[in-house]
Design a protein around this motif. Structure first.
Motif, PDB file in Angstrom:
ATOM      1  N   UNK A  50      21.814  13.871  -1.150  1.00  0.00           N
ATOM      2  CA  UNK A  50      22.590  15.063  -1.458  1.00  0.00           C
ATOM      3  C   UNK A  50      23.757  14.616  -2.310  1.00  0.00           C
ATOM      4  N   UNK A  51      23.736  14.965  -3.574  1.00  0.00           N
ATOM      5  CA  UNK A  51      24.822  14.617  -4.473  1.00  0.00           C
ATOM      6  C   UNK A  51      25.961  15.611  -4.365  1.00  0.00           C
ATOM      7  N   UNK A  52      26.963  15.405  -5.187  1.00  0.00           N
ATOM      8  CA  UNK A  52      28.119  16.288  -5.146  1.00  0.00           C
ATOM      9  C   UNK A  52      27.838  17.678  -5.660  1.00  0.00           C
ATOM     10  N   UNK A  53      26.942  17.759  -6.617  1.00  0.00           N
ATOM     11  CA  UNK A  53      26.502  19.028  -7.178  1.00  0.00           C
ATOM     12  C   UNK A  53      25.012  18.910  -7.475  1.00  0.00           C
ATOM     13  N   UNK A  54      24.365  20.050  -7.658  1.00  0.00           N
ATOM     14  CA  UNK A  54      22.960  20.056  -8.014  1.00  0.00           C
ATOM     15  C   UNK A  54      22.051  20.077  -6.806  1.00  0.00           C
ATOM     16  N   UNK A  55      20.755  20.123  -7.076  1.00  0.00           N
ATOM     17  CA  UNK A  55      19.754  20.233  -6.021  1.00  0.00           C
ATOM     18  C   UNK A  55      19.676  18.949  -5.201  1.00  0.00           C
ATOM     19  N   UNK A  56      19.196  19.076  -3.979  1.00  0.00           N
ATOM     20  CA  UNK A  56      18.919  17.911  -3.140  1.00  0.00           C
ATOM     21  C   UNK A  56      17.772  17.128  -3.771  1.00  0.00           C
ATOM     22  N   UNK A  57      17.919  15.805  -3.852  1.00  0.00           N
ATOM     23  CA  UNK A  57      16.870  14.937  -4.391  1.00  0.00           C
ATOM     24  C   UNK A  57      15.975  14.501  -3.240  1.00  0.00           C
ATOM     25  N   UNK A  58      14.713  14.876  -3.298  1.00  0.00           N
ATOM     26  CA  UNK A  58      13.753  14.616  -2.228  1.00  0.00           C
ATOM     27  C   UNK A  58      12.719  13.606  -2.711  1.00  0.00           C
ATOM     28  N   UNK A  59      12.605  12.490  -2.015  1.00  0.00           N
ATOM     29  CA  UNK A  59      11.672  11.444  -2.390  1.00  0.00           C
ATOM     30  C   UNK A  59      12.380  10.332  -3.137  1.00  0.00           C
ATOM     31  N   UNK A  60      11.878   9.106  -2.967  1.00  0.00           N
ATOM     32  CA  UNK A  60      12.553   7.950  -3.547  1.00  0.00           C
ATOM     33  C   UNK A  60      12.623   8.021  -5.076  1.00  0.00           C
ATOM     34  N   UNK A  61      11.592   8.565  -5.718  1.00  0.00           N
ATOM     35  CA  UNK A  61      11.621   8.677  -7.177  1.00  0.00           C
ATOM     36  C   UNK A  61      12.715   9.637  -7.626  1.00  0.00           C
ATOM     37  N   UNK A  62      12.841  10.757  -6.948  1.00  0.00           N
ATOM     38  CA  UNK A  62      13.878  11.730  -7.310  1.00  0.00           C
ATOM     39  C   UNK A  62      15.269  11.172  -7.051  1.00  0.00           C
ATOM     40  N   UNK A  63      15.423  10.422  -5.948  1.00  0.00           N
ATOM     41  CA  UNK A  63      16.711   9.793  -5.648  1.00  0.00           C
ATOM     42  C   UNK A  63      17.075   8.808  -6.738  1.00  0.00           C
ATOM     43  N   UNK A  64      16.122   7.952  -7.109  1.00  0.00           N
ATOM     44  CA  UNK A  64      16.383   6.973  -8.166  1.00  0.00           C
ATOM     45  C   UNK A  64      16.721   7.664  -9.484  1.00  0.00           C
ATOM     46  N   UNK A  65      16.044   8.771  -9.771  1.00  0.00           N
ATOM     47  CA  UNK A  65      16.306   9.497 -11.019  1.00  0.00           C
ATOM     48  C   UNK A  65      17.710  10.071 -11.037  1.00  0.00           C
ATOM     49  N   UNK A  66      18.169  10.602  -9.899  1.00  0.00           N
ATOM     50  CA  UNK A  66      19.521  11.162  -9.838  1.00  0.00           C
ATOM     51  C   UNK A  66      20.572  10.074 -10.054  1.00  0.00           C
ATOM     52  N   UNK A  67      20.355   8.918  -9.425  1.00  0.00           N
ATOM     53  CA  UNK A  67      21.299   7.812  -9.593  1.00  0.00           C
ATOM     54  C   UNK A  67      21.309   7.337 -11.048  1.00  0.00           C
ATOM     55  N   UNK A  68      20.128   7.210 -11.647  1.00  0.00           N
ATOM     56  CA  UNK A  68      20.055   6.708 -13.021  1.00  0.00           C
ATOM     57  C   UNK A  68      20.561   7.730 -14.022  1.00  0.00           C
ATOM     58  N   UNK A  69      20.404   9.030 -13.722  1.00  0.00           N
ATOM     59  CA  UNK A  69      20.987  10.039 -14.613  1.00  0.00           C
ATOM     60  C   UNK A  69      22.504   9.930 -14.611  1.00  0.00           C
ATOM     61  N   UNK A  70      23.067   9.714 -13.431  1.00  0.00           N
ATOM     62  CA  UNK A  70      24.513   9.530 -13.332  1.00  0.00           C
ATOM     63  C   UNK A  70      24.941   8.304 -14.125  1.00  0.00           C
TER      64      UNK A  70
END
Length: 320
Positions: free
Chosen positions: A220-240
């Protein structure tokens, strides 16, 4: 072309809120790019994560939460200090308000100025601003890690400082048994970054590396949708990380060549707008982001305090 409205002052439309149950007794409330909040059930108490901008806004969140649990709030965890994240704290009637020790120092140093700044930038979030009784002060602080025993068979909630990033006091909340991480504003999922109080170099490398090292399956990031699954989590971190690195590259090139702050802003905007321009608060954030990064590159180690007056000066200089 007409001048752009200041920050988010023209964004007055309500955002649809979505309450998600991520695991037994683990909640997240998202709202189309507005600040996310969450809650974790202990055996006989609640831990709430973030506090909204005002008590009125916080009570609306608590009313949704009370449809699922009537446990009292023992801990209110503040991931960092920004007024729209913390000034609703009084509504929770929490026994303990937890934050990093640097966050408490930031409140003392710049709490009142940030309050005036953020409420002017985002008036829609400041529902009934007169309901705020004063600055929110943590009653429990820590330096590196704090573990909360949730009781029974619910395991632990681990609060950890991963390094300087969005501010110098950001913490995350980790549920190791469920693989769920509340990352605060250290990570955004399809929402533009606010870096006006940031430490860009630390954030883009070591701090985000620490966040990634949890190996979360839900974030759960500060804003935006919840990232579900390891690929989505990694994508959110790398987008940041990508957003930060593009800013560092473009602003840095202008700074090294002896250019101006306005040129740096235009260059960063051109490099980012194609991928991020349609994401929430992109145009709002970028002037303040570039101004802070420019200062950092000029040797201003700690962020200059934002005031309502300075906000307008930077906005007029860069978004006019």
């Amino acid at each position: 072309m007409a001048p752009r409205a200041f920050a988010s002052s023209a964004d007055l439309s309500a955002k649809e809120q979505t309450l998600e149950i991520l695991a037994d007794g683990v909640y997240a409330l998202t709202a189309e790019g507005d600040p996310n909040v969450g809650a974790i059930e202990g055996e006989d108490f609640l831990v709430c994560f973030e506090a909204m901008a005002t008590p009125v806004a916080a009570r609306e969140w608590l009313a949704l939460l009370r449809e699922h649990t009537d446990k009292p709030v023992r801990y209110l965890v503040l991931s960092h200090y920004h007024a729209v994240r913390v000034l609703g704290a009084s509504a929770f009637d929490a026994d303990v308000i937890v934050a990093h020790q640097n966050t408490k120092e930031l409140i003392a140093e710049r709490g009142k100025q940030d309050w005036a700044s953020e409420f002017a930038r985002m008036p829609r979030l400041a529902k009934e601003p007169d309901s705020v009784p004063g600055l929110t002060w943590p009653s429990l602080t820590f330096a590196d890690q704090l573990t909360i025993d949730l009781g029974g068979d619910r395991g632990d909630l681990v609060l950890r400082y991963c390094g300087r990033g969005h501010t110098e006091g950001d913490i995350v909340a980790w549920l190791p048994e469920q693989g769920i991480l509340y990352a605060g504003d250290l990570v955004e999922a399809e929402a533009a970054l606010y870096t006006g109080d940031a430490f860009h170099y630390d954030w883009a490398d070591g701090t985000l590396d620490q966040v990634a090292a949890f190996g979360a399956s839900t974030l759960i990031g500060g804003r935006g949708a919840v990232s579900q699954g390891k690929e989505a989590v990694a994508a959110a971190i790398e987008q940041t990380r990508h957003f930060l690195r593009v800013m560092i590259k473009e602003v840095g090139a202008t700074h090294r060549s002896g250019g101006t702050l306005r040129t740096a802003f235009d260059r960063a905007h051109a490099a980012l707008v194609g991928r991020y321009g349609d994401w929430p608060i992109f145009e709002h954030c970028l002037p303040f982001d570039v101004a802070r990064l420019w200062d950092e590159m000029s040797g201003v180690t700690r962020p200059v305090i934002w005031t309502a007056e300075r906000d307008r000066e930077v906005w007029d200089q860069l978004q006019s």
